[in-house]
Design a protein around this motif. Structure first.
Motif, PDB file in Angstrom:
ATOM      1  N   GLY A  28       0.787  -1.230   0.000  1.00  6.28           N
ATOM      2  CA  GLY A  28       0.000   0.000   0.000  1.00  6.28           C
ATOM      3  C   GLY A  28       0.818   1.279   0.000  1.00  6.28           C
ATOM      4  N   ASN A  29       2.082   1.222  -0.400  1.00  3.38           N
ATOM      5  CA  ASN A  29       2.934   2.411  -0.389  1.00  3.38           C
ATOM      6  C   ASN A  29       3.179   2.997  -1.771  1.00  3.38           C
ATOM      7  N   ASP A  30       2.417   2.565  -2.764  1.00  4.62           N
ATOM      8  CA  ASP A  30       2.657   3.041  -4.131  1.00  4.62           C
ATOM      9  C   ASP A  30       2.550   4.558  -4.241  1.00  4.62           C
ATOM     10  N   ALA A  31       1.528   5.151  -3.639  1.00  5.97           N
ATOM     11  CA  ALA A  31       1.352   6.610  -3.715  1.00  5.97           C
ATOM     12  C   ALA A  31       2.521   7.329  -3.059  1.00  5.97           C
ATOM     13  N   LEU A  32       2.997   6.793  -1.944  1.00  3.66           N
ATOM     14  CA  LEU A  32       4.144   7.394  -1.270  1.00  3.66           C
ATOM     15  C   LEU A  32       5.370   7.359  -2.171  1.00  3.66           C
ATOM     16  N   HIS A  33       5.631   6.209  -2.770  1.00  2.64           N
ATOM     17  CA  HIS A  33       6.802   6.093  -3.635  1.00  2.64           C
ATOM     18  C   HIS A  33       6.665   6.970  -4.878  1.00  2.64           C
ATOM     19  N   ASP A  34       5.456   7.110  -5.393  1.00  3.05           N
ATOM     20  CA  ASP A  34       5.236   8.002  -6.531  1.00  3.05           C
ATOM     21  C   ASP A  34       5.538   9.449  -6.156  1.00  3.05           C
ATOM     22  N   SER A  35       5.184   9.845  -4.939  1.00  2.00           N
ATOM     23  CA  SER A  35       5.413  11.236  -4.514  1.00  2.00           C
ATOM     24  C   SER A  35       6.896  11.556  -4.370  1.00  2.00           C
ATOM     25  N   LEU A  36       7.726  10.534  -4.163  1.00  2.00           N
ATOM     26  CA  LEU A  36       9.165  10.767  -4.006  1.00  2.00           C
ATOM     27  C   LEU A  36       9.795  11.298  -5.292  1.00  2.00           C
ATOM     28  N   ARG A  37       9.161  11.032  -6.409  1.00  6.12           N
ATOM     29  CA  ARG A  37       9.695  11.523  -7.698  1.00  6.12           C
ATOM     30  C   ARG A  37       9.737  13.044  -7.752  1.00  6.12           C
ATOM     31  N   ASP A  38       8.858  13.682  -6.980  1.00  7.00           N
ATOM     32  CA  ASP A  38       8.785  15.144  -6.962  1.00  7.00           C
ATOM     33  C   ASP A  38       9.667  15.768  -5.885  1.00  7.00           C
ATOM     34  N   MET A  39      10.443  14.946  -5.197  1.00  7.08           N
ATOM     35  CA  MET A  39      11.310  15.439  -4.124  1.00  7.08           C
ATOM     36  C   MET A  39      12.763  15.199  -4.547  1.00  7.08           C
ATOM     37  N   PRO A  40      13.421  16.216  -5.106  1.00  2.00           N
ATOM     38  CA  PRO A  40      14.746  16.007  -5.701  1.00  2.00           C
ATOM     39  C   PRO A  40      15.844  15.589  -4.735  1.00  2.00           C
ATOM     40  N   PHE A  41      15.717  15.875  -3.456  1.00  2.00           N
ATOM     41  CA  PHE A  41      16.794  15.539  -2.522  1.00  2.00           C
ATOM     42  C   PHE A  41      16.438  14.348  -1.633  1.00  2.00           C
ATOM     43  N   VAL A  42      15.446  13.577  -2.074  1.00  2.00           N
ATOM     44  CA  VAL A  42      15.055  12.361  -1.362  1.00  2.00           C
ATOM     45  C   VAL A  42      15.296  11.189  -2.300  1.00  2.00           C
ATOM     46  N   ARG A  43      16.000  10.188  -1.779  1.00  2.00           N
ATOM     47  CA  ARG A  43      16.293   8.999  -2.591  1.00  2.00           C
ATOM     48  C   ARG A  43      15.865   7.759  -1.815  1.00  2.00           C
ATOM     49  N   TRP A  44      15.037   6.950  -2.449  1.00  2.00           N
ATOM     50  CA  TRP A  44      14.614   5.693  -1.843  1.00  2.00           C
ATOM     51  C   TRP A  44      15.524   4.594  -2.363  1.00  2.00           C
ATOM     52  N   LEU A  45      16.282   3.985  -1.478  1.00  2.00           N
ATOM     53  CA  LEU A  45      17.233   2.944  -1.863  1.00  2.00           C
ATOM     54  C   LEU A  45      16.621   1.552  -1.861  1.00  2.00           C
ATOM     55  N   GLY A  46      15.451   1.403  -1.247  1.00  2.00           N
ATOM     56  CA  GLY A  46      14.832   0.085  -1.144  1.00  2.00           C
ATOM     57  C   GLY A  46      15.546  -0.760  -0.102  1.00  2.00           C
ATOM     58  N   TYR A  47      15.465  -2.070  -0.295  1.00  2.00           N
ATOM     59  CA  TYR A  47      16.101  -2.998   0.643  1.00  2.00           C
ATOM     60  C   TYR A  47      17.620  -2.864   0.541  1.00  2.00           C
ATOM     61  N   VAL A  48      18.289  -2.799   1.686  1.00  2.00           N
ATOM     62  CA  VAL A  48      19.750  -2.746   1.741  1.00  2.00           C
ATOM     63  C   VAL A  48      20.212  -3.929   2.586  1.00  2.00           C
ATOM     64  N   PRO A  49      21.071  -4.799   2.036  1.00  2.00           N
ATOM     65  CA  PRO A  49      21.550  -5.943   2.820  1.00  2.00           C
ATOM     66  C   PRO A  49      22.360  -5.490   4.035  1.00  2.00           C
ATOM     67  N   ASP A  50      22.340  -6.339   5.062  1.00  2.00           N
ATOM     68  CA  ASP A  50      23.073  -6.027   6.298  1.00  2.00           C
ATOM     69  C   ASP A  50      24.539  -5.701   6.035  1.00  2.00           C
ATOM     70  N   THR A  51      25.127  -6.346   5.042  1.00  2.00           N
ATOM     71  CA  THR A  51      26.547  -6.133   4.752  1.00  2.00           C
ATOM     72  C   THR A  51      26.821  -4.702   4.295  1.00  2.00           C
ATOM     73  N   GLU A  52      25.805  -4.015   3.762  1.00  3.45           N
ATOM     74  CA  GLU A  52      25.963  -2.635   3.295  1.00  3.45           C
ATOM     75  C   GLU A  52      25.375  -1.620   4.271  1.00  3.45           C
ATOM     76  N   LEU A  53      24.499  -2.089   5.155  1.00  2.00           N
ATOM     77  CA  LEU A  53      23.810  -1.183   6.063  1.00  2.00           C
ATOM     78  C   LEU A  53      24.776  -0.474   7.014  1.00  2.00           C
ATOM     79  N   ALA A  54      25.738  -1.203   7.550  1.00  2.00           N
ATOM     80  CA  ALA A  54      26.704  -0.584   8.468  1.00  2.00           C
ATOM     81  C   ALA A  54      27.474   0.537   7.784  1.00  2.00           C
ATOM     82  N   ALA A  55      27.800   0.355   6.511  1.00  2.00           N
ATOM     83  CA  ALA A  55      28.511   1.412   5.774  1.00  2.00           C
ATOM     84  C   ALA A  55      27.652   2.662   5.670  1.00  2.00           C
TER      85      ALA A  55
END
Length: 161
Positions: A28-55
């Motif tokens: 149910g987050n499609d509208a939220l993700h669509d709205s991110l397109r209009d926010m130039p300094f917001v980036r949705w990375l999606g799922y990040v594996p634990d091996t990269e999360l600490a970085a």
């Protein structure tokens, strides 16, 4: 509310410090993700594996986690263990997890969240103090310590058994 609070930050801060959103898409987050397109300094990375999360925690100026409901607040503990300052909610479980080493906001207080983010971005000395406090706090948040506390609790409860 985090997106609203971030959008109310001064443009120079948003330009210098983009907001990275981490996590799976969710239902149910499609509208939220669509709205991110209009926010130039917001980036949705999606799922990040634990091996990269600490970085990411190590590279971040701070982590924002204004959760409404928590059982423990593992992302808060993970970030603090990496030395990443944390702004999070005033949920009782997170208050206990953070042990005073994080900044707490009410998840529906957009102005308070904006003010907290601004202060954390503009005050390097504050971030350094929070980083040190977070590392010190999480030193006791180990699986071994958790097991010992559970053992003591079970022993106390079962004494009369």
């Amino acid at each position: 509310n985090l997106l609203l609070a971030y959008s109310f930050l001064p443009g120079k801060l948003r330009e210098r410090y983009p907001l990275l959103l981490i996590g799976s898409g969710g239902w149910g987050n499609d509208a939220l993700h669509d709205s991110l397109r209009d926010m130039p300094f917001v980036r949705w990375l999606g799922y990040v594996p634990d091996t990269e999360l600490a970085a990411l925690y190590n590279l971040a100026e701070f982590m924002a986690y204004p959760s409404w409901y928590e059982g423990f607040g593992l992302p808060v503990a993970e970030a603090m263990a990496c030395g990443c300052p944390v702004m999070t909610s005033n949920d009782p479980a997170i208050l206990e997890t953070s042990g005073g080493a994080a900044r707490h906001v009410t998840p529906d207080d957009v102005d308070g969240m904006r003010d907290c983010m601004r202060e954390m971005l503009e005050d390097e000395a504050l971030r350094k103090r929070m980083s040190e406090a977070g590392i010190a706090r999480t030193a006791s948040l180990t699986w071994l310590n958790s097991a010992k506390q559970h053992f003591c609790l079970f022993r106390e409860v079962c004494v009369g058994c």
